[in-house]
Design a protein around this motif. Structure first.
Motif, short mmCIF file in Angstrom:
data_model
loop_
_atom_site.label_atom_id
_atom_site.label_comp_id
_atom_site.label_asym_id
_atom_site.label_seq_id
_atom_site.Cartn_x
_atom_site.Cartn_y
_atom_site.Cartn_z
N ILE A 82 50.54 34.68 30.77
CA ILE A 82 49.76 33.89 32.00
C ILE A 82 48.89 35.03 32.86
CG2 ILE A 82 50.53 33.15 34.35
CD1 ILE A 82 52.11 31.43 32.84
N PRO A 139 44.21 35.55 31.13
CA PRO A 139 43.13 35.43 31.59
C PRO A 139 42.30 36.93 32.40
CG PRO A 139 45.21 34.14 32.52
CD PRO A 139 45.54 35.06 31.52
N ALA A 152 38.62 37.00 31.84
CA ALA A 152 37.69 37.31 32.97
C ALA A 152 36.67 38.35 32.63
CB ALA A 152 38.66 37.37 34.12
N HIS A 166 32.47 38.71 31.75
CA HIS A 166 31.57 39.30 32.57
C HIS A 166 30.75 40.42 31.99
CE1 HIS A 166 33.79 37.37 35.78
NE2 HIS A 166 32.78 37.68 36.39
N GLU A 210 21.23 42.20 29.97
CA GLU A 210 20.48 43.41 29.46
C GLU A 210 19.66 43.41 28.37
OE1 GLU A 210 19.97 46.84 30.54
OE2 GLU A 210 19.99 45.32 32.19
N VAL A 228 17.93 45.43 34.84
CA VAL A 228 18.87 44.95 35.75
C VAL A 228 19.87 45.82 36.34
CG1 VAL A 228 20.14 43.13 36.55
CG2 VAL A 228 18.70 42.57 34.63
N ILE A 229 20.28 46.62 35.42
CA ILE A 229 21.50 47.76 35.84
C ILE A 229 20.46 48.70 36.76
CG2 ILE A 229 23.05 49.60 34.99
CD1 ILE A 229 23.78 46.95 34.11
N VAL A 240 31.25 40.42 42.50
CA VAL A 240 31.60 40.59 41.24
C VAL A 240 33.05 40.39 41.08
CG1 VAL A 240 31.92 42.35 39.33
CG2 VAL A 240 29.71 41.76 40.17
N SER A 245 33.80 36.83 41.34
CA SER A 245 33.70 36.40 40.09
C SER A 245 34.60 36.59 39.23
CB SER A 245 32.33 36.72 39.55
OG SER A 245 32.05 35.87 38.38
N VAL A 246 35.25 37.59 38.94
CA VAL A 246 36.25 38.06 38.18
C VAL A 246 37.45 37.43 38.53
CG1 VAL A 246 37.64 40.04 37.15
CG2 VAL A 246 34.83 40.36 37.37
N TRP A 293 37.40 33.85 37.55
CA TRP A 293 37.68 33.52 36.09
C TRP A 293 38.89 33.75 35.61
CZ3 TRP A 293 34.88 31.40 32.49
CH2 TRP A 293 33.64 30.89 32.79
N PHE A 294 39.59 34.69 36.29
CA PHE A 294 41.15 35.01 35.78
C PHE A 294 41.85 33.74 36.21
CE2 PHE A 294 45.02 36.42 37.65
CZ PHE A 294 45.85 37.15 36.50
N VAL A 334 41.01 30.81 33.90
CA VAL A 334 41.72 30.63 32.70
C VAL A 334 43.31 30.58 32.97
CG1 VAL A 334 42.22 32.17 30.60
CG2 VAL A 334 39.99 32.35 31.77
N GLN A 335 43.77 31.07 33.89
CA GLN A 335 45.36 31.06 34.27
C GLN A 335 45.54 29.44 34.56
OE1 GLN A 335 47.07 32.82 37.81
NE2 GLN A 335 48.35 33.96 36.38
N ILE A 385 45.73 27.43 31.26
CA ILE A 385 46.71 27.68 30.54
C ILE A 385 48.09 26.95 31.10
CG2 ILE A 385 48.62 29.44 29.80
CD1 ILE A 385 46.55 31.37 29.44
N ILE A 386 48.35 27.10 32.42
CA ILE A 386 49.31 26.41 33.22
C ILE A 386 49.20 24.95 33.15
CG2 ILE A 386 50.32 26.40 35.32
CD1 ILE A 386 50.01 29.24 35.91
N SER A 446 13.06 41.73 43.81
CA SER A 446 13.81 41.21 42.29
C SER A 446 14.98 41.89 42.47
CB SER A 446 13.01 42.02 41.41
OG SER A 446 13.55 41.95 40.34
N PHE A 470 26.25 32.73 40.26
CA PHE A 470 26.83 32.64 38.79
C PHE A 470 28.42 32.70 39.29
CE2 PHE A 470 29.24 35.66 36.00
CZ PHE A 470 28.72 35.01 34.93
#
Lengths: 235, 234
Positions: free
Chosen positions: A8, A12, A16, A20, A28, B7-8, B26, B29-30, B33-34, B37-38, B41-42, B176, B187
């Motif tokens: 769980i 994830p 995640a 990214h 890049e 970009v970096i 960021v 976003s992370v 996303w976590f 996905v969780q 699954i659940i 830019s 995003f």
């Protein structure tokens, strides 16, 4: 319930982070490959004269880099497209009889000229910013060499004016020989058009293209548009 | 590749505020996303569990037996969630009440129904956890990104005002760089919004099924309690 907790929270977290990382990686790597407009750019070899960056004391001297003078350049960068605009103000009216330059001082002038030309290239930090990747870099280098070659052989008629533009379609064979020249869009001045055609005819062969792979050649140089556009004139 | 604007490099060259905005985005976003996905699954697991449990429940098996199996599983350390948790809450309450003397059938059913409602609340909590976060990311991160962009553009134009030569090359990198913040905001936002809508619908559907299970089960208990009562009175 260790495995459950792992499922769980671990999966994830992993996904995640992976998403990214993948995105950053794609950004890049794909930042350049995903822009076909840039790769298309080197197809147009701009034969505008690369003018000198510094105002010359002698207004009569004509910047006329001989092949001899330009060849020793270690790696002629792809001639920058923005160059003529950037350096337009100090440029000399080149239409004033180029051949009238005294022969004696020519050698040292050429040497000086070459130095200045090199300096001019170094001074353009943004010049190759658009070079997307290795392949296109190579293509652009070849395009730059071809541009230099054509520029050297271009004698502009006195009637040339800023804003005139002729677009030629050049056909090459893989050995670099020019097999066809046609006017795609005329400048309106016959003399100017003819001077452009004459410049290409004088070159007759572009040995640079032989270093390219055949697929690159087919893609970029089998038939390519060539734009002649003096932007460094005073009038 | 050294002579192109990477970009970096752009991100590293950004001003502190823009960097802060980017870092926030960021992180959002992370995290989203976590959670996405969780949730996948659940919710997927809850769906499977419910189907599996409904199969067992309607297989005609003795309910006391079903309850005992669940107790064994709990002793082994398995977490019981979903339909089975509802069933256990209702059945436990019902059997407790039925052991009381002189218990009204109506009150027994009502008591077990109440117990199941509590379990249902717990389930809905479990299924919909983190969804508000996804909704917030989806709705605010474009604005955060936009803020970074506006800030960055503001600064690059201010730089233009002080420089003697107004060229496009003087502002273009700054713009830019600033636009990256908006790109990041989008995003982060797009998956979050999509996921929120999808998961909200999915959780809703699951909760509906739980509710109908609660109704069905309390109907069953009602029938049984009246039968029991009739048996007692005769």
């Amino acid at each position: 319930m260790n495995s459950d907790r792992l499922l769980i929270f671990g999966i994830p977290a992993l996904v995640a982070v992976l998403v990214h990382l993948l995105f950053v990686f794609a950004l890049e790597g794909g930042w350049t490959t995903a822009s076909p407009t840039i790769t298309a750019q080197p197809q147009v070899v701009q034969a505008s004269l690369v003018s000198l960056s510094k105002p010359k004391p002698q207004p009569k001297t004509k910047p006329k880099p001989k092949p001899k003078a330009v060849e020793p350049k270690p790696e002629p960068k792809p001639a920058p497209t923005p160059a003529p605009q950037v350096e337009a103000p100090p440029a000399e009216p080149i239409v004033e009889q180029p051949e009238s330059t005294p022969e004696v001082s020519r050698e040292e002038r050429l040497a000086k000229l070459q130095r200045e030309l090199m300096a001019g290239f170094e001074d353009l930090p943004d010049a190759d910013e658009q070079v997307p990747n290795e392949e296109v870099n190579e293509v652009q280098q070849v395009a730059g060499l071809m541009q230099a070659r054509i520029t050297q052989n271009w004698r502009r008629p006195p009637s040339a004016r800023n804003g005139m533009e002729v677009l030629l379609i050049i056909s090459l064979v893989p050995t670099g020989e020019v097999v066809g020249i046609s006017i795609s869009s005329s400048s309106g001045s016959t003399a100017f058009d003819r001077s452009a055609i004459a410049a290409v005819e004088r070159v007759t062969r572009f040995p640079e293209v032989t270093v390219l792979s055949i697929s690159d050649f087919e893609r970029y140089f089998r038939r390519f548009p060539l734009r002649f556009k003096p932007e460094d004139l005073r009038y | 590749m050294t002579d192109e604007l990477s970009v970096i490099e752009l991100i590293l060259g950004a001003s502190l505020t823009v960097k802060f905005v980017m870092a926030t985005l960021v992180a959002a976003s992370v995290t989203s996303w976590f959670m996405i996905v969780q949730r996948v699954i659940i919710l997927g697991r809850a769906n499977e569990e419910l189907l599996d449990f409904e199969d067992r429940f309607w297989s005609g098996m003795d309910l006391a037996q079903l309850y005992r199996e669940g107790s064994d599983a709990i002793e082994e350390g398995v977490d019981i969630t979903g339909g089975e948790a509802l069933f256990r809450a209702g059945f436990k309450e019902f059997s407790k009440l039925s052991r009381q003397p002189n218990m009204d059938a109506e009150a027994m059913v009502e008591g077990s129904r109440r117990a199941m409602r509590v379990a249902l609340m717990r389930e809905s909590d479990r299924l919909e956890r983190h969804l508000p976060f996804l909704a917030s990311v989806g709705s605010t991160s474009p604005y955060i990104g936009l803020f970074g962009t506006v800030w960055g553009i503001m600064h690059s134009f201010r730089g233009l005002a002080t420089s003697s030569q107004a060229t496009l090359a003087a502002v273009a990198p700054g713009i830019s760089e600033a636009l990256i913040a908006t790109a990041m905001g989008l995003f982060a936002a797009i998956p979050a919004v999509l996921a929120y809508n999808r998961f909200a619908a999915k959780a809703d559907a699951l909760l509906n099924r739980y509710e109908s299970f609660v109704d069905e089960f309390s109907g069953l208990l009602q029938r049984q309690s009246y039968a029991q009562k009739r048996g007692n009175s005769q």
